[in-house]
Design a protein around this motif. Sequence first.
Motif, PDB file in Angstrom:
ATOM      1  N   GLY A  20       0.832  -1.203   0.000  1.00 12.16           N
ATOM      2  CA  GLY A  20       0.000   0.000   0.000  1.00 12.16           C
ATOM      3  C   GLY A  20       0.859   1.240   0.000  1.00 12.16           C
ATOM      4  O   GLY A  20       2.096   1.152   0.034  1.00 12.16           O
ATOM      5  N   PRO A  21       0.230   2.408  -0.010  1.00  7.57           N
ATOM      6  CA  PRO A  21       0.967   3.670  -0.116  1.00  7.57           C
ATOM      7  C   PRO A  21       1.963   3.850   1.031  1.00  7.57           C
ATOM      8  O   PRO A  21       2.998   4.497   0.849  1.00  7.57           O
ATOM      9  N   GLN A  22       1.677   3.248   2.207  1.00  7.00           N
ATOM     10  CA  GLN A  22       2.594   3.451   3.346  1.00  7.00           C
ATOM     11  C   GLN A  22       3.942   2.768   3.106  1.00  7.00           C
ATOM     12  O   GLN A  22       4.908   3.062   3.795  1.00  7.00           O
ATOM     13  N   ASP A  23       4.002   1.857   2.119  1.00 14.50           N
ATOM     14  CA  ASP A  23       5.244   1.121   1.852  1.00 14.50           C
ATOM     15  C   ASP A  23       6.177   1.854   0.893  1.00 14.50           C
ATOM     16  O   ASP A  23       7.306   1.407   0.679  1.00 14.50           O
ATOM     17  N   THR A  24       5.699   2.916   0.259  1.00 16.89           N
ATOM     18  CA  THR A  24       6.521   3.537  -0.794  1.00 16.89           C
ATOM     19  C   THR A  24       6.779   5.016  -0.505  1.00 16.89           C
ATOM     20  O   THR A  24       6.104   5.644   0.318  1.00 16.89           O
ATOM     21  N   LEU A  25       7.772   5.513  -1.228  1.00 14.45           N
ATOM     22  CA  LEU A  25       8.097   6.942  -1.247  1.00 14.45           C
ATOM     23  C   LEU A  25       8.268   7.326  -2.702  1.00 14.45           C
ATOM     24  O   LEU A  25       8.673   6.494  -3.505  1.00 14.45           O
ATOM     25  N   PRO A  26       7.992   8.574  -3.058  1.00 12.83           N
ATOM     26  CA  PRO A  26       8.247   8.979  -4.446  1.00 12.83           C
ATOM     27  C   PRO A  26       9.750   8.971  -4.743  1.00 12.83           C
ATOM     28  O   PRO A  26      10.549   9.341  -3.869  1.00 12.83           O
ATOM     29  N   PHE A  27      10.096   8.554  -5.939  1.00 10.36           N
ATOM     30  CA  PHE A  27      11.519   8.486  -6.321  1.00 10.36           C
ATOM     31  C   PHE A  27      12.194   9.839  -6.105  1.00 10.36           C
ATOM     32  O   PHE A  27      13.282   9.918  -5.543  1.00 10.36           O
ATOM     33  N   HIS A  28      11.510  10.890  -6.562  1.00 13.62           N
ATOM     34  CA  HIS A  28      12.022  12.237  -6.312  1.00 13.62           C
ATOM     35  C   HIS A  28      11.184  12.883  -5.230  1.00 13.62           C
ATOM     36  O   HIS A  28       9.965  12.817  -5.306  1.00 13.62           O
ATOM     37  N   PRO A  29      11.716  13.444  -4.190  1.00 16.35           N
ATOM     38  CA  PRO A  29      13.134  13.728  -3.965  1.00 16.35           C
ATOM     39  C   PRO A  29      13.877  12.663  -3.164  1.00 16.35           C
ATOM     40  O   PRO A  29      15.081  12.783  -2.978  1.00 16.35           O
ATOM     41  N   TYR A  30      13.144  11.614  -2.664  1.00 14.08           N
ATOM     42  CA  TYR A  30      13.788  10.736  -1.686  1.00 14.08           C
ATOM     43  C   TYR A  30      14.960   9.948  -2.269  1.00 14.08           C
ATOM     44  O   TYR A  30      16.038   9.893  -1.681  1.00 14.08           O
ATOM     45  N   ARG A  76      14.777 -25.980  -2.724  1.00 19.31           N
ATOM     46  CA  ARG A  76      13.736 -26.938  -2.363  1.00 19.31           C
ATOM     47  C   ARG A  76      13.798 -27.310  -0.879  1.00 19.31           C
ATOM     48  O   ARG A  76      12.775 -27.494  -0.237  1.00 19.31           O
ATOM     49  N   MET A  77      15.032 -27.492  -0.348  1.00 21.35           N
ATOM     50  CA  MET A  77      15.212 -28.049   0.987  1.00 21.35           C
ATOM     51  C   MET A  77      15.078 -27.012   2.097  1.00 21.35           C
ATOM     52  O   MET A  77      14.617 -27.321   3.185  1.00 21.35           O
ATOM     53  N   GLU A  78      15.514 -25.792   1.812  1.00 19.40           N
ATOM     54  CA  GLU A  78      15.719 -24.848   2.897  1.00 19.40           C
ATOM     55  C   GLU A  78      14.403 -24.346   3.503  1.00 19.40           C
ATOM     56  O   GLU A  78      13.410 -24.209   2.819  1.00 19.40           O
ATOM     57  N   ARG A  79      14.445 -24.094   4.808  1.00 14.91           N
ATOM     58  CA  ARG A  79      13.278 -23.517   5.469  1.00 14.91           C
ATOM     59  C   ARG A  79      13.596 -22.052   5.736  1.00 14.91           C
ATOM     60  O   ARG A  79      14.435 -21.725   6.580  1.00 14.91           O
ATOM     61  N   PRO A  80      12.906 -21.169   5.015  1.00 15.23           N
ATOM     62  CA  PRO A  80      13.244 -19.757   5.162  1.00 15.23           C
ATOM     63  C   PRO A  80      12.787 -19.211   6.510  1.00 15.23           C
ATOM     64  O   PRO A  80      11.907 -19.797   7.152  1.00 15.23           O
ATOM     65  N   LEU A  81      13.374 -18.111   6.937  1.00 12.61           N
ATOM     66  CA  LEU A  81      12.961 -17.441   8.166  1.00 12.61           C
ATOM     67  C   LEU A  81      11.599 -16.794   7.916  1.00 12.61           C
ATOM     68  O   LEU A  81      11.224 -16.540   6.771  1.00 12.61           O
ATOM     69  N   PRO A  82      10.834 -16.526   8.993  1.00 11.78           N
ATOM     70  CA  PRO A  82       9.518 -15.894   8.796  1.00 11.78           C
ATOM     71  C   PRO A  82       9.668 -14.507   8.162  1.00 11.78           C
ATOM     72  O   PRO A  82      10.547 -13.729   8.558  1.00 11.78           O
ATOM     73  N   LEU A  83       8.824 -14.245   7.180  1.00  8.93           N
ATOM     74  CA  LEU A  83       8.884 -12.956   6.497  1.00  8.93           C
ATOM     75  C   LEU A  83       8.040 -11.940   7.261  1.00  8.93           C
ATOM     76  O   LEU A  83       7.031 -12.306   7.862  1.00  8.93           O
ATOM     77  N   PRO A  84       8.423 -10.677   7.243  1.00 10.36           N
ATOM     78  CA  PRO A  84       7.561  -9.658   7.840  1.00 10.36           C
ATOM     79  C   PRO A  84       6.265  -9.547   7.034  1.00 10.36           C
ATOM     80  O   PRO A  84       6.215  -9.953   5.879  1.00 10.36           O
ATOM     81  N   ASN A  85       5.223  -9.002   7.656  1.00 10.28           N
ATOM     82  CA  ASN A  85       3.946  -8.898   6.955  1.00 10.28           C
ATOM     83  C   ASN A  85       3.961  -7.833   5.884  1.00 10.28           C
ATOM     84  O   ASN A  85       3.254  -7.921   4.895  1.00 10.28           O
ATOM     85  N   SER A  86       4.758  -6.795   6.114  1.00 10.49           N
ATOM     86  CA  SER A  86       4.820  -5.737   5.113  1.00 10.49           C
ATOM     87  C   SER A  86       6.158  -5.025   5.220  1.00 10.49           C
ATOM     88  O   SER A  86       6.883  -5.175   6.216  1.00 10.49           O
ATOM     89  N   ILE A  87       6.449  -4.229   4.204  1.00  8.77           N
ATOM     90  CA  ILE A  87       7.691  -3.450   4.199  1.00  8.77           C
ATOM     91  C   ILE A  87       7.697  -2.503   5.398  1.00  8.77           C
ATOM     92  O   ILE A  87       8.693  -2.403   6.112  1.00  8.77           O
ATOM     93  N   THR A  88       6.558  -1.865   5.629  1.00 11.42           N
ATOM     94  CA  THR A  88       6.474  -0.910   6.735  1.00 11.42           C
ATOM     95  C   THR A  88       6.754  -1.600   8.056  1.00 11.42           C
ATOM     96  O   THR A  88       7.503  -1.092   8.889  1.00 11.42           O
ATOM     97  N   GLU A  89       6.166  -2.797   8.241  1.00 11.96           N
ATOM     98  CA  GLU A  89       6.395  -3.526   9.489  1.00 11.96           C
ATOM     99  C   GLU A  89       7.880  -3.832   9.665  1.00 11.96           C
ATOM    100  O   GLU A  89       8.441  -3.650  10.748  1.00 11.96           O
ATOM    101  N   ALA A  90       8.538  -4.246   8.564  1.00 13.87           N
ATOM    102  CA  ALA A  90       9.959  -4.563   8.639  1.00 13.87           C
ATOM    103  C   ALA A  90      10.760  -3.318   9.010  1.00 13.87           C
ATOM    104  O   ALA A  90      11.690  -3.373   9.823  1.00 13.87           O
TER     105      ALA A  90
END
Lengths: 421, 188
Positions: free
Chosen positions: A233-243, A397-411
């Motif tokens: 959602g919008p909370q996960d992004t910033l505009p390329f300019h100026p950031y 195939r074999m590896e068990r990944p770590l739990p992913l965050p729910n969203s970019i903002t949460e991370a």
Amino acid sequence: MSFPWANQYAPKNPFMKWMDERLPLPRLVYNAVGAGYPVPRNLNYFWNFGVLAGAALGIQIITGIILAMHYAANGAIAFDSVEHIMRDVNSGWMLRYAHATGASFFFIVVYLHIFRGLYYGSYKAPREMVWLLGLVIYLLMMATGFMGYVLPWGQMSFWGAKVITGLFSAIPVVGTPIQTWLLGGFAPDNAALNRFFSLHYLLPFVIAGVIILHIWALHIPGSSNPTGIEVKGPQDTLPFHPYYTAKDGFGLGVFLILYTLVLFYAPNALGHPDNYIPANPLSTPAHIVPEWYYWPFYAILRAFTSDFILPAKLWGVLAMFSAILLLFILPWLDKSPVRSGNYRPAFKKFFWLLVADVLVLGYCGGSPAEEPYVMISQLAAAYYFAHFLIILPIVSRMERPLPLPNSITEAVLEKHGEATA
Amino acid sequence: MATLEHTESPGHGTEDGVRRRDFINIAAVSFPVAGAAAILVPLINQMNPSADVLALASIEVDLSAIKEGQAIKTIFRKQPLFVRHLTAAEIADADKVDVTTLRDPQTLEQRTSAGKKQWLITMGVCTHLGCVPLGAGEGENRGEFGGYFCPCHGSSYDTAARIRKGPAPKNLEVPKYAFKSDTVVAVG
């Protein structure tokens, strides 16, 4: 093409309004690299290298066009014309060193850009085309860099041209006619020098064209990010300019400092002294090496020393080309649905092993063709292929990944909380 | 209207359902394709060696100054040519090798002119990737088989310039040549 919450281009200036209705070029720029392109807010500095590669291409094109004003692509005077640039042309020494050092820096940032993509899984769906186009750019860069290195017509230029075109003679039956066709003769000479100059001038513009496709393909799904999870959602992004123009601007400053340090204080550090000896078809330098950015592949080429069904030479050439072509099927070799290496403990270890392996290959490629380097390159080349063809598919195939965050903002907030705690 | 329906009805005027328009489409595309392919020929062929490059002179080499054990480098077709005066020991070395064990099996006789076994005339171009092997000049590394050694990727050639070790697939090429007298040889 972009997220629905992207800023809309709304020109206020009457001229810009007039322009927008007739040729919406400012709108295109605004949506591509302006405030109209929403980017994940958590990009780290490894995301600078695309812009830096673009800047390096710009430096190469500008300095290259200037050098072409003073250079003569003729075997009899090419070497002297380069010395003329170095000694007589106003600021010629600086422009030539800027071009030669610029080539190395272009490759440095592109390698970091590629390894960023490898670590963060940027090649995975839906960004396969971005990856494939990037590889096309990389191949074009290798061709351009090689032909550029031939132009000064020094010893390494000449023998590099002979060895690299000699690769084609490994092809059964048609190999030697292809080599003769490429060179326009039986050995590198005027014909080869002239056509290499023509193509060396052309290919950077082809690269610029493919970069446009690369960015176009990137902007369909939008940029990836260090967590590898999608924008929600919008909370996960910033505009390329100026950031990100600001962040990339800072990175560009650091890049230019390092680049100018080498340019002004060690301009020949990344080159080879033998290239200051005029080309001599009768004397091979004791130790022919290509530019450092080809060393890993050169090591793979030389790793094959005995015949097995096919001649050793053909194996070497096939292995060298497959080492690059292999990367074109990478999106389908790594089946893990998790993109980022941050959440893939096993993959992460093998990634760093691959980095070490490529560095070892590079070191061997720059060393003479003798033991122990030959054996080390053989082992390292075998590992390189094993990484992509065996380890990566199995690990994914074999590896068990770590739990992913729910969203970019949460991370982002989690990380921020940790930092303040 | 009737005419219109005529032209649109599928299969009209043909036995197997191919319309007149299909034929025109195929012809309209294939004609320019054939033309473009024909234009490609000169566009590609211009990169082949030009007439001045192909106008190759044959050269004559004077052997009188080359002492036993010595070798010279000269230029033939813009590439180095090695002329080597083998010593009796080098000839013996080359002859005692079991030819069947070689990568590119040839005897010294097959690689030299009849009765002139001591004159080994080869191109100085490594069959791997085209470097000039060492060994023809004074004091250069002749490799572990006493012939030539390519510094680029470590191919070693023996005293008959046969590939013995390293990545090169073939023996050093023997160009066409003929002895005009005991001391003059015409190459090419």
